[in-house]
Design a protein around this motif. Structure first.
Motif, PDB file in Angstrom:
ATOM      1  N   LEU A   1     108.895  60.898 -35.075  1.00 20.20           N
ATOM      2  CA  LEU A   1     108.925  60.689 -33.628  1.00 20.20           C
ATOM      3  C   LEU A   1     109.615  59.373 -33.262  1.00 20.20           C
ATOM      4  N   ALA A   2     109.381  58.335 -34.069  1.00 21.09           N
ATOM      5  CA  ALA A   2     109.972  57.024 -33.786  1.00 21.09           C
ATOM      6  C   ALA A   2     111.353  56.864 -34.415  1.00 21.09           C
ATOM      7  N   ASN A   3     111.736  57.840 -35.244  1.00 20.34           N
ATOM      8  CA  ASN A   3     113.036  57.801 -35.917  1.00 20.34           C
ATOM      9  C   ASN A   3     113.185  56.539 -36.770  1.00 20.34           C
ATOM     10  N   VAL A   4     112.168  56.265 -37.583  1.00 25.97           N
ATOM     11  CA  VAL A   4     112.182  55.112 -38.482  1.00 25.97           C
ATOM     12  C   VAL A   4     111.808  55.584 -39.884  1.00 25.97           C
TER      13      VAL A   4
ATOM     14  N   MET B   1     100.731  60.933 -30.525  1.00 25.02           N
ATOM     15  CA  MET B   1     100.143  60.038 -31.523  1.00 25.02           C
ATOM     16  C   MET B   1      98.794  59.488 -31.066  1.00 25.02           C
ATOM     17  N   ILE B   2      98.548  59.500 -29.762  1.00 22.66           N
ATOM     18  CA  ILE B   2      97.256  59.028 -29.261  1.00 22.66           C
ATOM     19  C   ILE B   2      96.194  60.112 -29.383  1.00 22.66           C
ATOM     20  N   ALA B   3      96.565  61.339 -29.121  1.00 20.41           N
ATOM     21  CA  ALA B   3      95.574  62.414 -29.040  1.00 20.41           C
ATOM     22  C   ALA B   3      95.521  63.305 -30.275  1.00 20.41           C
ATOM     23  N   ILE B   4      96.675  63.714 -30.789  1.00 24.66           N
ATOM     24  CA  ILE B   4      96.700  64.762 -31.811  1.00 24.66           C
ATOM     25  C   ILE B   4      96.024  64.358 -33.131  1.00 24.66           C
ATOM     26  N   PRO B   5      96.375  63.206 -33.745  1.00 26.68           N
ATOM     27  CA  PRO B   5      95.728  62.876 -35.027  1.00 26.68           C
ATOM     28  C   PRO B   5      94.205  62.739 -34.949  1.00 26.68           C
ATOM     29  N   PRO B   6      93.646  61.999 -33.950  1.00 24.44           N
ATOM     30  CA  PRO B   6      92.180  61.920 -33.889  1.00 24.44           C
ATOM     31  C   PRO B   6      91.513  63.274 -33.654  1.00 24.44           C
ATOM     32  N   ILE B   7      92.109  64.096 -32.787  1.00 23.51           N
ATOM     33  CA  ILE B   7      91.524  65.424 -32.526  1.00 23.51           C
ATOM     34  C   ILE B   7      91.584  66.280 -33.785  1.00 23.51           C
ATOM     35  N   ALA B   8      92.724  66.229 -34.478  1.00 23.04           N
ATOM     36  CA  ALA B   8      92.862  66.995 -35.722  1.00 23.04           C
ATOM     37  C   ALA B   8      91.864  66.514 -36.766  1.00 23.04           C
TER      38      ALA B   8
ATOM     39  N   MET C   1      96.512  55.611 -39.349  1.00 24.24           N
ATOM     40  CA  MET C   1      96.397  56.400 -38.128  1.00 24.24           C
ATOM     41  C   MET C   1      96.282  55.521 -36.883  1.00 24.24           C
ATOM     42  N   PHE C   2      95.379  54.538 -36.923  1.00 25.16           N
ATOM     43  CA  PHE C   2      95.083  53.774 -35.722  1.00 25.16           C
ATOM     44  C   PHE C   2      95.949  52.528 -35.559  1.00 25.16           C
ATOM     45  N   ARG C   3      96.133  51.760 -36.632  1.00 25.01           N
ATOM     46  CA  ARG C   3      96.940  50.543 -36.521  1.00 25.01           C
ATOM     47  C   ARG C   3      98.416  50.794 -36.851  1.00 25.01           C
ATOM     48  N   GLY C   4      98.702  51.700 -37.780  1.00 25.80           N
ATOM     49  CA  GLY C   4     100.084  51.949 -38.157  1.00 25.80           C
ATOM     50  C   GLY C   4     100.822  52.874 -37.224  1.00 25.80           C
ATOM     51  N   ALA C   5     100.126  53.839 -36.617  1.00 28.09           N
ATOM     52  CA  ALA C   5     100.790  54.841 -35.772  1.00 28.09           C
ATOM     53  C   ALA C   5     100.395  54.720 -34.309  1.00 28.09           C
ATOM     54  N   MET C   6      99.090  54.786 -34.019  1.00 28.80           N
ATOM     55  CA  MET C   6      98.668  54.814 -32.625  1.00 28.80           C
ATOM     56  C   MET C   6      98.979  53.516 -31.889  1.00 28.80           C
ATOM     57  N   MET C   7      98.724  52.375 -32.515  1.00 27.50           N
ATOM     58  CA  MET C   7      98.941  51.095 -31.831  1.00 27.50           C
ATOM     59  C   MET C   7     100.398  50.913 -31.396  1.00 27.50           C
ATOM     60  N   PRO C   8     101.377  51.100 -32.289  1.00 24.97           N
ATOM     61  CA  PRO C   8     102.769  50.974 -31.821  1.00 24.97           C
ATOM     62  C   PRO C   8     103.182  52.091 -30.870  1.00 24.97           C
ATOM     63  N   ALA C   9     102.577  53.277 -31.003  1.00 20.27           N
ATOM     64  CA  ALA C   9     102.907  54.370 -30.087  1.00 20.27           C
ATOM     65  C   ALA C   9     102.505  54.005 -28.660  1.00 20.27           C
ATOM     66  N   VAL C  10     101.312  53.438 -28.493  1.00 18.15           N
ATOM     67  CA  VAL C  10     100.874  52.989 -27.167  1.00 18.15           C
ATOM     68  C   VAL C  10     101.759  51.839 -26.686  1.00 18.15           C
ATOM     69  N   ALA C  11     102.036  50.898 -27.593  1.00 10.78           N
ATOM     70  CA  ALA C  11     102.836  49.722 -27.223  1.00 10.78           C
ATOM     71  C   ALA C  11     104.240  50.099 -26.765  1.00 10.78           C
ATOM     72  N   SER C  12     104.767  51.211 -27.263  1.00 14.04           N
ATOM     73  CA  SER C  12     106.134  51.604 -26.929  1.00 14.04           C
ATOM     74  C   SER C  12     106.296  51.969 -25.451  1.00 14.04           C
TER      75      SER C  12
ATOM     76  N   THR D   1      99.820  61.779 -40.691  1.00  9.19           N
ATOM     77  CA  THR D   1     100.225  60.935 -39.575  1.00  9.19           C
ATOM     78  C   THR D   1     101.501  60.155 -39.877  1.00  9.19           C
ATOM     79  N   VAL D   2     101.675  59.745 -41.138  1.00  8.37           N
ATOM     80  CA  VAL D   2     102.816  58.896 -41.505  1.00  8.37           C
ATOM     81  C   VAL D   2     104.160  59.591 -41.240  1.00  8.37           C
ATOM     82  N   PRO D   3     104.406  60.781 -41.781  1.00  9.90           N
ATOM     83  CA  PRO D   3     105.694  61.426 -41.470  1.00  9.90           C
ATOM     84  C   PRO D   3     105.833  61.801 -39.997  1.00  9.90           C
ATOM     85  N   LEU D   4     104.711  62.062 -39.315  1.00  2.00           N
ATOM     86  CA  LEU D   4     104.777  62.413 -37.901  1.00  2.00           C
ATOM     87  C   LEU D   4     105.277  61.248 -37.073  1.00  2.00           C
ATOM     88  N   ILE D   5     104.696  60.068 -37.238  1.00  2.00           N
ATOM     89  CA  ILE D   5     105.126  58.907 -36.459  1.00  2.00           C
ATOM     90  C   ILE D   5     106.518  58.468 -36.879  1.00  2.00           C
TER      91      ILE D   5
END
Length: 268
Positions: free
Chosen positions: A59-62, A1-8, A137-148, A52-56
């Motif tokens: 991955l987070a199972n939410v 979630m940190i690398a793939i969406p921004p690179i894509a 992408m950044f606040r909804g997915a990446m931020m909690p992904a890093v925080a986890s 990004t939405v279905p991906l996170i």
């Protein structure tokens, strides 16, 4: 979630931007943004945000709605109220630039041509989705992904906000240190909005108002041509403190309103 969406997003953006340049004859060069180039950039961001939405969520199972707000439900009224506040402060911020830093704006004169109309159509139809996609992408997915990856909770939220803000700034390709720092600040401000409100309504509202209004203003003041986007050395400077003041004003409104909402919820 940190690398793939921004690179894509960046890869898709470059590819579509070059295709647009070949079609409209601009060669995909930066500096001036044509209607097709703007459409290419906005489509790349919107598509990446949507994926990004279905991906996170997977991955987070939410549930996917948890990406928009948690633990409460997504609130359209919040979105509308914050959109109006953000629009007000965006207008005031641009008025401040016009008054105190006109030489640092891309405005060259009022004009309306076919190019102007085409740009306005692209902005009105796609910019809201683009702004929302960046927040997803950044606040909804990446931020909690890093925080986890971090404990305790307060430190985790801080780490998520900082990392996602720097990646957000890097994705804008601003080589000017002032401009890069401004984008980091925007990322941190919207991250705080998201954390304080437990949702993306406020960040999305701010992002939509800021991007859409500023783009429309730049188009109308481009003297009928394609508008300029400068991100190289010298494009930033102390004048950026003017919009910073009004971003902070938006953040204060969100902070106060959310505090009152929590107090009312407890008392109720």
């Amino acid at each position: 979630m940190i690398a793939i969406p921004p690179i894509a997003m960046i890869a898709l953006q470059i590819a579509l931007f070059q295709v647009a340049g070949l079609i409209d004859g601009s060669g995909g060069q930066s500096g001036k943004v044509t209607p097709l180039q703007l459409l290419a950039v906005n489509l790349s961001m919107s598509l990446t945000g949507l994926l990004t939405v279905p991906l996170i969520a997977r991955l987070a199972n939410v549930p996917w709605r948890a990406v928009l707000s948690y633990p409460r439900k997504f609130d359209r009224r919040r979105l509308t109220v914050y959109l109006l506040w953000a629009l007000l402060f965006t207008v005031l911020g641009n008025a401040g630039l016009a008054t105190f830093a006109l030489d640092h704006t891309p405005w060259v004169g009022f004009g309306v041509t076919g190019t102007t109309i085409a740009l306005l159509v692209v902005i009105l139809l796609t910019t809201p989705f683009t702004a929302a996609a960046e927040e997803l992408m950044f606040r909804g997915a990446m931020m909690p992904a890093v925080a986890s990856w971090v404990r305790p909770e307060r430190l985790a939220l801080g780490a998520g906000a900082v990392v996602s803000s720097f990646v957000f700034a890097a994705s804008h390709f601003a080589s000017d240190p002032w401009l890069f720092g401004y984008h980091v600040f925007l990322g941190l401000a919207t991250a705080v909005m998201a954390i304080r409100s437990q949702g993306l309504e406020a960040p999305i509202a701010f992002h939509v108002a800021n991007n859409a209004f500023t783009a429309v203003l730049n188009v109308f003041l481009a003297d009928g041509g394609a508008f300029s986007v400068e991100r190289g050395s010298g494009s930033g400077g102390p004048h950026l403190f003017i919009p910073v003041v009004f971003v902070l004003a938006t953040l204060v409104v969100v902070w106060v309103r959310e505090g009152r909402a929590r107090t009312a919820s407890v008392n109720g």
